[in-house]
Design a protein around this motif. Sequence first.
Motif, short mmCIF file in Angstrom:
data_model
loop_
_atom_site.label_atom_id
_atom_site.label_comp_id
_atom_site.label_asym_id
_atom_site.label_seq_id
_atom_site.Cartn_x
_atom_site.Cartn_y
_atom_site.Cartn_z
N SER A 173 -1.15 6.99 -6.75
CA SER A 173 -2.49 7.39 -7.17
C SER A 173 -2.47 7.89 -8.60
CB SER A 173 -3.03 8.47 -6.24
OG SER A 173 -2.36 9.69 -6.49
N SER B 164 -3.63 10.70 -9.63
CA SER B 164 -3.19 12.10 -9.61
C SER B 164 -1.68 12.19 -9.62
CB SER B 164 -3.75 12.81 -8.38
OG SER B 164 -5.14 12.82 -8.42
N GLU B 165 -1.03 11.33 -8.83
CA GLU B 165 0.42 11.34 -8.79
C GLU B 165 1.01 10.93 -10.14
OE1 GLU B 165 1.24 10.34 -4.11
OE2 GLU B 165 0.84 8.70 -5.49
N ASN C 126 0.82 -1.21 0.00
CA ASN C 126 0.00 0.00 0.00
C ASN C 126 0.86 1.26 0.00
OD1 ASN C 126 -2.35 -1.44 -0.03
ND2 ASN C 126 -2.61 -1.40 2.19
#
Length: 157
Positions: A15, A17-18, A10
């Motif tokens: 993400s 967005s990243e 995890n």
Amino acid sequence: MGKRSRQSANDRMVSASELAQMGRCERLVMFEHRHGSRRTAGQERARERGLVEHERFYREGLAASAQATRKGRCFIATCVFGESWQTQVLRQFRDIALRRNVWGRRVIWSYYRLAPGICKCLRRWPALQAPVRVVLGAIAACLRWWPGLRGGRQCRR
């Protein structure tokens, strides 16, 4: 050789967005990686708004799913008629007349067990839909006169 990181799966996930930000500038990504990224107050408000909207959308989906489950399924009528008045009349009859007693609930339970298979056959052989449509249409037309159905005509005595 460098040390292997002992991060969990995890912690290594990135993400969307990243990923999008990584495509803009390699130097900026490295800078933010070393020194951390700082969001402006506007960006933080937009992020919070997005999280609130996401939660609202998720809850609406759960509510719609629960409503569809409560509404019940009318497999065969929906398969041959779609969402028509015949389907609505048959659902109302199920809810008003059949669910009130034990034998009616047994009929509903049996229907839910058998109907999906019947729908598969109706989709595989569309020629069978016409006779089923005639039979269910006649039943729905008769049930419109059933006392207590919403939107249907009431019997006069």
